[in-house]
Design a protein around this motif. Structure first.
Motif, PDB file in Angstrom:
ATOM      1  N   ALA A  30       0.841  -1.204   0.000  1.00 11.21           N
ATOM      2  CA  ALA A  30       0.000   0.000   0.000  1.00 11.21           C
ATOM      3  C   ALA A  30       0.877   1.255   0.000  1.00 11.21           C
ATOM      4  O   ALA A  30       0.597   2.216  -0.714  1.00 11.21           O
ATOM      5  N   LYS A  31       1.949   1.215   0.789  1.00  9.00           N
ATOM      6  CA  LYS A  31       2.864   2.363   0.841  1.00  9.00           C
ATOM      7  C   LYS A  31       3.509   2.581  -0.516  1.00  9.00           C
ATOM      8  O   LYS A  31       3.549   3.694  -1.027  1.00  9.00           O
ATOM      9  N   ARG A  32       3.999   1.516  -1.096  1.00  5.54           N
ATOM     10  CA  ARG A  32       4.699   1.599  -2.374  1.00  5.54           C
ATOM     11  C   ARG A  32       3.781   2.135  -3.471  1.00  5.54           C
ATOM     12  O   ARG A  32       4.217   2.859  -4.348  1.00  5.54           O
ATOM     13  N   ASN A  33       2.490   1.777  -3.414  1.00  4.56           N
ATOM     14  CA  ASN A  33       1.533   2.185  -4.440  1.00  4.56           C
ATOM     15  C   ASN A  33       0.756   3.438  -4.055  1.00  4.56           C
ATOM     16  O   ASN A  33      -0.105   3.875  -4.804  1.00  4.56           O
ATOM     17  N   LYS A  34       1.043   3.978  -2.851  1.00  3.51           N
ATOM     18  CA  LYS A  34       0.247   5.088  -2.315  1.00  3.51           C
ATOM     19  C   LYS A  34      -1.242   4.771  -2.427  1.00  3.51           C
ATOM     20  O   LYS A  34      -2.045   5.574  -2.893  1.00  3.51           O
ATOM     21  N   ALA A  35      -1.578   3.544  -2.025  1.00  2.00           N
ATOM     22  CA  ALA A  35      -2.933   3.033  -2.196  1.00  2.00           C
ATOM     23  C   ALA A  35      -3.743   3.162  -0.919  1.00  2.00           C
ATOM     24  O   ALA A  35      -3.198   3.370   0.168  1.00  2.00           O
ATOM     25  N   GLU A  36      -5.040   3.019  -1.089  1.00  2.00           N
ATOM     26  CA  GLU A  36      -5.955   2.962   0.050  1.00  2.00           C
ATOM     27  C   GLU A  36      -5.952   1.521   0.568  1.00  2.00           C
ATOM     28  O   GLU A  36      -5.972   0.580  -0.224  1.00  2.00           O
ATOM     29  N   LEU A  37      -5.888   1.369   1.885  1.00  2.00           N
ATOM     30  CA  LEU A  37      -5.848   0.029   2.466  1.00  2.00           C
ATOM     31  C   LEU A  37      -7.133  -0.238   3.238  1.00  2.00           C
ATOM     32  O   LEU A  37      -7.510   0.519   4.124  1.00  2.00           O
ATOM     33  N   GLU A  38      -7.797  -1.327   2.871  1.00  2.52           N
ATOM     34  CA  GLU A  38      -9.023  -1.762   3.552  1.00  2.52           C
ATOM     35  C   GLU A  38      -8.695  -3.021   4.346  1.00  2.52           C
ATOM     36  O   GLU A  38      -8.365  -4.056   3.769  1.00  2.52           O
ATOM     37  N   ILE A  39      -8.757  -2.896   5.667  1.00  2.20           N
ATOM     38  CA  ILE A  39      -8.496  -4.051   6.534  1.00  2.20           C
ATOM     39  C   ILE A  39      -9.848  -4.691   6.834  1.00  2.20           C
ATOM     40  O   ILE A  39     -10.760  -4.022   7.310  1.00  2.20           O
ATOM     41  N   VAL A  40      -9.976  -5.981   6.532  1.00  4.51           N
ATOM     42  CA  VAL A  40     -11.270  -6.648   6.675  1.00  4.51           C
ATOM     43  C   VAL A  40     -11.171  -7.858   7.595  1.00  4.51           C
ATOM     44  O   VAL A  40     -10.255  -8.679   7.464  1.00  4.51           O
ATOM     45  N   HIS A  41     -12.109  -7.958   8.514  1.00  8.06           N
ATOM     46  CA  HIS A  41     -12.257  -9.157   9.324  1.00  8.06           C
ATOM     47  C   HIS A  41     -13.686  -9.651   9.158  1.00  8.06           C
ATOM     48  O   HIS A  41     -14.628  -8.894   9.338  1.00  8.06           O
ATOM     49  N   VAL A  42     -13.836 -10.907   8.759  1.00 13.43           N
ATOM     50  CA  VAL A  42     -15.181 -11.463   8.589  1.00 13.43           C
ATOM     51  C   VAL A  42     -15.505 -12.352   9.776  1.00 13.43           C
ATOM     52  O   VAL A  42     -14.759 -13.285  10.087  1.00 13.43           O
ATOM     53  N   ILE A  43     -16.590 -12.017  10.449  1.00 16.71           N
ATOM     54  CA  ILE A  43     -17.088 -12.892  11.519  1.00 16.71           C
ATOM     55  C   ILE A  43     -18.052 -13.868  10.859  1.00 16.71           C
ATOM     56  O   ILE A  43     -19.070 -13.476  10.293  1.00 16.71           O
ATOM     57  N   ASP A  44     -17.661 -15.129  10.886  1.00 18.84           N
ATOM     58  CA  ASP A  44     -18.432 -16.173  10.210  1.00 18.84           C
ATOM     59  C   ASP A  44     -19.664 -16.502  11.041  1.00 18.84           C
ATOM     60  O   ASP A  44     -19.593 -17.260  12.003  1.00 18.84           O
ATOM     61  N   THR A  45     -20.788 -15.923  10.664  1.00 19.48           N
ATOM     62  CA  THR A  45     -22.009 -16.095  11.459  1.00 19.48           C
ATOM     63  C   THR A  45     -22.499 -17.540  11.423  1.00 19.48           C
ATOM     64  O   THR A  45     -23.217 -17.967  12.323  1.00 19.48           O
ATOM     65  N   ARG A  46     -22.083 -18.299  10.431  1.00 19.37           N
ATOM     66  CA  ARG A  46     -22.500 -19.710  10.377  1.00 19.37           C
ATOM     67  C   ARG A  46     -21.967 -20.482  11.573  1.00 19.37           C
ATOM     68  O   ARG A  46     -22.582 -21.431  12.023  1.00 19.37           O
ATOM     69  N   ALA A  47     -20.812 -20.025  12.083  1.00 22.24           N
ATOM     70  CA  ALA A  47     -20.221 -20.698  13.248  1.00 22.24           C
ATOM     71  C   ALA A  47     -21.140 -20.603  14.459  1.00 22.24           C
ATOM     72  O   ALA A  47     -21.135 -21.476  15.322  1.00 22.24           O
ATOM     73  N   PHE A  48     -21.934 -19.522  14.518  1.00 20.47           N
ATOM     74  CA  PHE A  48     -22.821 -19.336  15.663  1.00 20.47           C
ATOM     75  C   PHE A  48     -24.115 -20.132  15.517  1.00 20.47           C
ATOM     76  O   PHE A  48     -24.798 -20.385  16.484  1.00 20.47           O
TER      77      PHE A  48
END
Length: 162
Positions: A30-48
């Motif tokens: 992201a730094k090298r490309n001067k890009a926007e960084l989207e950090i994603v965490h998926v909570i797997d609702t099927r587990a519940f």
């Protein structure tokens, strides 16, 4: 030939060592490309859904833990000098969200994801997600392998053989 410049990078984090390594690489890219960084965490609702009473308190607790962790990643990216960084907690099927839903909604042009865990169970769980994303995503996917694990093993063997 011009190298492709990435503008919107998605990195999946889940608390695993593989995800940590993928995140570090994502910050670099992201730094090298001067890009926007989207950090994603998926909570797997099927587990519940396997839990007899769908316990909303449990979901809240998991969300709280995830939020703490993902804020740490966010801060780390900011400290590394990435100006455009966002963190996202999604609910549902990790495969579908990471490969299709999220990238489409956020114009992602590069997905960075950790490689498979080393034991059979991890390979089935993590591996199938990574494999699916790699196979079906519409944009480029960068799978981060972990050389550290091998050097660790080599180092430990040397220590043990002294």
């Amino acid at each position: 030939m011009m190298l492709k410049q990435y503008k919107h990078i998605q990195v999946a984090v889940d608390g695993s060592k593989e995800a940590k390594i993928a995140f570090a690489k994502a910050v670099e890219v992201a730094k090298r490309n001067k890009a926007e960084l989207e950090i994603v965490h998926v909570i797997d609702t099927r587990a519940f859904q396997d839990i007899s009473s769908f316990d909303s308190e449990m979901v809240e607790q998991v969300t709280k833990d995830v939020k703490e962790r993902i804020k740490g990643y966010y801060q780390e990216a900011k400290d590394a000098g990435i100006e455009n960084v966002n963190y996202n907690i999604e609910y549902g099927s990790p495969k579908n969200i990471l490969a299709h839903k999220f990238p489409e909604e956020h114009n992602i042009d590069l997905i960075i994801i950790g490689a498979t865990g080393l034991n059979a169970v991890e390979r089935i769980l993590i591996g199938s997600i990574t494999e699916y994303v790699t196979r079906t995503a519409d944009c480029d996917v960068l799978v981060i392998r972990e050389p550290a694990a091998q050097t660790e093993d080599i180092k430990n063997n040397k220590e043990n053989n002294k």
